[in-house]
Design a protein around this motif. Sequence first.
Motif, PDB file in Angstrom:
ATOM      1  N   LEU A  53      -8.309   2.488   7.552  1.00  0.00           N
ATOM      2  CA  LEU A  53      -7.309   3.293   6.650  1.00  0.00           C
ATOM      3  C   LEU A  53      -8.718   3.845   6.117  1.00  0.00           C
ATOM      4  O   LEU A  53      -8.133   5.535   6.157  1.00  0.00           O
ATOM      5  N   THR A  54      -9.599   4.604   5.571  1.00  0.00           N
ATOM      6  CA  THR A  54     -10.355   6.219   4.764  1.00  0.00           C
ATOM      7  C   THR A  54      -9.972   6.938   6.660  1.00  0.00           C
ATOM      8  O   THR A  54      -9.887   8.199   6.649  1.00  0.00           O
ATOM      9  N   PRO A  55     -10.791   6.253   7.882  1.00  0.00           N
ATOM     10  CA  PRO A  55      -9.921   7.436   8.664  1.00  0.00           C
ATOM     11  C   PRO A  55      -8.326   8.027   8.658  1.00  0.00           C
ATOM     12  O   PRO A  55      -8.290   9.420   9.120  1.00  0.00           O
ATOM     13  N   LEU A  56      -7.258   7.369   8.028  1.00  0.00           N
ATOM     14  CA  LEU A  56      -6.037   7.231   8.849  1.00  0.00           C
ATOM     15  C   LEU A  56      -5.870   8.644   7.173  1.00  0.00           C
ATOM     16  O   LEU A  56      -5.031   9.439   7.541  1.00  0.00           O
ATOM     17  N   THR A  64       6.165  -1.512  -9.427  1.00  0.00           N
ATOM     18  CA  THR A  64       5.368  -1.733 -10.889  1.00  0.00           C
ATOM     19  C   THR A  64       3.427  -1.772 -10.141  1.00  0.00           C
ATOM     20  O   THR A  64       3.205  -2.061  -9.208  1.00  0.00           O
ATOM     21  N   LEU A  65       2.900  -0.603 -10.635  1.00  0.00           N
ATOM     22  CA  LEU A  65       2.053   0.091 -10.582  1.00  0.00           C
ATOM     23  C   LEU A  65       0.517  -0.707 -10.617  1.00  0.00           C
ATOM     24  O   LEU A  65       0.256  -1.366 -11.834  1.00  0.00           O
ATOM     25  N   ILE A  66      -0.278  -1.219  -9.758  1.00  0.00           N
ATOM     26  CA  ILE A  66      -1.454  -2.468 -10.102  1.00  0.00           C
ATOM     27  C   ILE A  66      -2.211  -1.330 -10.075  1.00  0.00           C
ATOM     28  O   ILE A  66      -3.856  -1.557 -10.929  1.00  0.00           O
ATOM     29  N   GLY A  67      -2.745  -0.259  -9.000  1.00  0.00           N
ATOM     30  CA  GLY A  67      -3.809   0.238  -9.572  1.00  0.00           C
ATOM     31  C   GLY A  67      -4.350   0.819  -8.078  1.00  0.00           C
ATOM     32  O   GLY A  67      -3.557   0.880  -6.991  1.00  0.00           O
ATOM     33  N   GLU A  68      -5.408   2.110  -8.106  1.00  0.00           N
ATOM     34  CA  GLU A  68      -5.629   2.507  -7.248  1.00  0.00           C
ATOM     35  C   GLU A  68      -6.354   1.291  -6.066  1.00  0.00           C
ATOM     36  O   GLU A  68      -7.752   0.974  -6.015  1.00  0.00           O
ATOM     37  N   LEU A  69      -6.159   1.834  -4.715  1.00  0.00           N
ATOM     38  CA  LEU A  69      -6.648   1.642  -3.658  1.00  0.00           C
ATOM     39  C   LEU A  69      -8.592   1.893  -2.927  1.00  0.00           C
ATOM     40  O   LEU A  69      -9.189   1.313  -3.024  1.00  0.00           O
ATOM     41  N   LEU A  70      -7.592   3.051  -3.174  1.00  0.00           N
ATOM     42  CA  LEU A  70      -8.465   3.870  -2.860  1.00  0.00           C
ATOM     43  C   LEU A  70      -8.208   5.551  -3.371  1.00  0.00           C
ATOM     44  O   LEU A  70      -7.530   6.421  -3.426  1.00  0.00           O
ATOM     45  N   PRO A  71      -9.782   5.899  -4.432  1.00  0.00           N
ATOM     46  CA  PRO A  71      -9.656   7.055  -5.250  1.00  0.00           C
ATOM     47  C   PRO A  71      -9.177   8.244  -4.204  1.00  0.00           C
ATOM     48  O   PRO A  71      -9.685   8.417  -3.327  1.00  0.00           O
ATOM     49  N   PRO A  72      -8.917   9.378  -5.026  1.00  0.00           N
ATOM     50  CA  PRO A  72      -8.336  10.860  -4.021  1.00  0.00           C
ATOM     51  C   PRO A  72      -9.952  10.909  -3.267  1.00  0.00           C
ATOM     52  O   PRO A  72     -11.107  11.111  -3.921  1.00  0.00           O
ATOM     53  N   VAL A  73      -9.511  11.347  -2.086  1.00  0.00           N
ATOM     54  CA  VAL A  73     -10.578  11.973  -1.489  1.00  0.00           C
ATOM     55  C   VAL A  73      -9.723  13.824  -0.920  1.00  0.00           C
ATOM     56  O   VAL A  73      -8.840  13.419  -0.778  1.00  0.00           O
ATOM     57  N   VAL A 120       1.107  -1.393  -0.052  1.00  0.00           N
ATOM     58  CA  VAL A 120       0.166  -0.047   0.235  1.00  0.00           C
ATOM     59  C   VAL A 120       1.139   1.624   0.211  1.00  0.00           C
ATOM     60  O   VAL A 120       2.103   1.040   1.141  1.00  0.00           O
ATOM     61  N   VAL A 121       0.625   2.614  -1.436  1.00  0.00           N
ATOM     62  CA  VAL A 121       1.387   3.272  -0.847  1.00  0.00           C
ATOM     63  C   VAL A 121       0.393   4.672  -0.865  1.00  0.00           C
ATOM     64  O   VAL A 121      -0.474   4.822  -1.352  1.00  0.00           O
ATOM     65  N   ILE A 122       0.446   5.336   0.143  1.00  0.00           N
ATOM     66  CA  ILE A 122      -0.596   6.202   0.314  1.00  0.00           C
ATOM     67  C   ILE A 122       0.020   8.034  -0.143  1.00  0.00           C
ATOM     68  O   ILE A 122       1.897   8.411   0.380  1.00  0.00           O
ATOM     69  N   PHE A 177      -0.959  -6.453   5.816  1.00  0.00           N
ATOM     70  CA  PHE A 177      -1.680  -6.911   5.511  1.00  0.00           C
ATOM     71  C   PHE A 177      -3.539  -6.371   4.768  1.00  0.00           C
ATOM     72  O   PHE A 177      -3.703  -7.025   4.287  1.00  0.00           O
ATOM     73  N   ALA A 178      -2.941  -4.906   5.033  1.00  0.00           N
ATOM     74  CA  ALA A 178      -3.987  -4.432   4.262  1.00  0.00           C
ATOM     75  C   ALA A 178      -3.554  -4.896   2.510  1.00  0.00           C
ATOM     76  O   ALA A 178      -4.645  -4.556   1.395  1.00  0.00           O
ATOM     77  N   ALA A 179      -2.256  -4.654   2.206  1.00  0.00           N
ATOM     78  CA  ALA A 179      -2.548  -5.048   1.084  1.00  0.00           C
ATOM     79  C   ALA A 179      -2.414  -6.195   0.358  1.00  0.00           C
ATOM     80  O   ALA A 179      -2.941  -6.797  -0.804  1.00  0.00           O
ATOM     81  N   LEU A 180      -2.388  -7.719   1.553  1.00  0.00           N
ATOM     82  CA  LEU A 180      -2.819  -8.748   1.208  1.00  0.00           C
ATOM     83  C   LEU A 180      -4.754  -8.610   0.762  1.00  0.00           C
ATOM     84  O   LEU A 180      -4.847  -9.680   0.121  1.00  0.00           O
ATOM     85  N   SER A 181      -5.345  -8.109   1.741  1.00  0.00           N
ATOM     86  CA  SER A 181      -6.598  -8.269   1.539  1.00  0.00           C
ATOM     87  C   SER A 181      -7.235  -6.823   2.359  1.00  0.00           C
ATOM     88  O   SER A 181      -7.160  -6.878   3.085  1.00  0.00           O
ATOM     89  N   PRO A 182      -7.649  -5.977   0.791  1.00  0.00           N
ATOM     90  CA  PRO A 182      -7.777  -4.663   1.788  1.00  0.00           C
ATOM     91  C   PRO A 182      -8.938  -4.790   2.330  1.00  0.00           C
ATOM     92  O   PRO A 182      -9.417  -4.004   3.554  1.00  0.00           O
TER      93      PRO A 182
END
Length: 474
Positions: free
Chosen positions: A400-403, A456-465, A340-342, A388-393
């Motif tokens: 994650l959203t509160p973070l 290598t980028l896989i995709g978005e886990l959470l779109p821009p907030v 996970v990259v923020i 763990f979040a990267a393994l199972s969002p």
Amino acid sequence: MEWFEASDAWLSRVLVQRALAGVYIIAFVTAALQFRPLAGASGLLPVPRLLRHITFQAAPSVFHWHYSDRFFGVVAWSGAGLAVALAAGAADLLPLWGAMLMWAVLWALYLSIVNVGQLWYAFGWESLLLEAGFLAIFLGNERTAPPVLMLWLLRWLLFRVEFGAGLIKWRGDPCWRDLTCLYYHHETQPMPGPLSWYFHRLPKPLHRIEAAANHLTQLLVPIALFLPQPVAGIAAAVMIVTQLWLVLSGNFAWLNWLTIALALSALDTGAVTEPRTYDAVPLWYVVLVCAVTGLVAVLSYRPVRNLLSSGQQMNRSFDALHLVNTYGAFGSVTRLRHEVVIEGTDATTPGEEAVWQEYEFPGKPGDVRRRPPQFAPCHLRLDWQLWFAALSPARAVGWLTPLVDKLLVNDAPTLRLLRHNPFPRTPPVHVRVLLYRYRFTTRGERRETGAWWHRTLIGELLPPVAGPSPADRI
């Protein structure tokens, strides 16, 4: 009472108690520094919210009577101070009952933290520390001979830690049985350390030897703990060497050091020391030690049944006091590493022209040119949960959203959990969460680029907030 006393094991007791007190120090200091942003009153998973839905019977804790971040700090720092005193040998200056009380208070304080820590404390080494800490209450001090029964219970605990880990591997991922799991493990383990890249690049035949040695150490050697000396001591020494190998190859908080502390109880220290003379053993102490031994024997039924079950579970507590638990690790090994990259941006519109800057965490992989750091025996709880979040969002749904919300307002306690905040003066306008595939670089890539990782980028886990407007921040 010759049957009760192990007069020649006084050095083993000293080593176990000092080592265990050292682990307690790390555990309490870690809690004091990290708990508020994770589970404090305004944390990602607030304790007050939890306490409204659980009872004292389900999760015994002093925080049922009162919780505030300040009170938590008092509990955590008091535990750290008490552990320092025990590590310095303060319990040996007290009567037997006073020494036992010190260890009992230490155990109760940490139990209070674990039972409200939620997923931040859902790790096997938390239960292991509590189980070992409970047994330490009854080990006595220098005024009494070490109780034989307690030394055997420490061996029983060590046996379950190692044998449970060995069984879960043998029954789990087929790569353990064909000796190929370590082709991947050093790269995909939760928190690689400074030497993990080198371990991963060992020749595959050595990886197979590593896996075979693991089976030997966890499935056969533990049985020798119950044999006479010097065999039991040799088995304990083999386990200590194995744990030090794990310390070199990765970051597993204090799990390895706590396992080493348990193994110290089985060393044949009587061969290098002279027996000491002690005061007469109080009858109440004998009765209490025997009662605790009986309690552990009864409570061992469910962990043993779990060990023998084809559906064996890892790292589970069967009672709210964490007195007798089941252990295990890496029943399955992931082949690919996801991270996970923020990122944040101060652009008003998070389009293609926006410049995104990455948040860095102290332990988890991020910057590909940064060598994996050494931070164990400390436990970086947020870093671990991001793995763990990267393994199972789905595991991160609640926090994650509160973070992200905390990062959008530059929440000071949360920022202290980070290694680098790219927006030190003004909070970002938008924050997003991406998912990357990471792998260790090859030797050639390492020489050419200086990078430890390739990603290598896989995709978005959470779109821009979007964060609050400037007016709302005032």
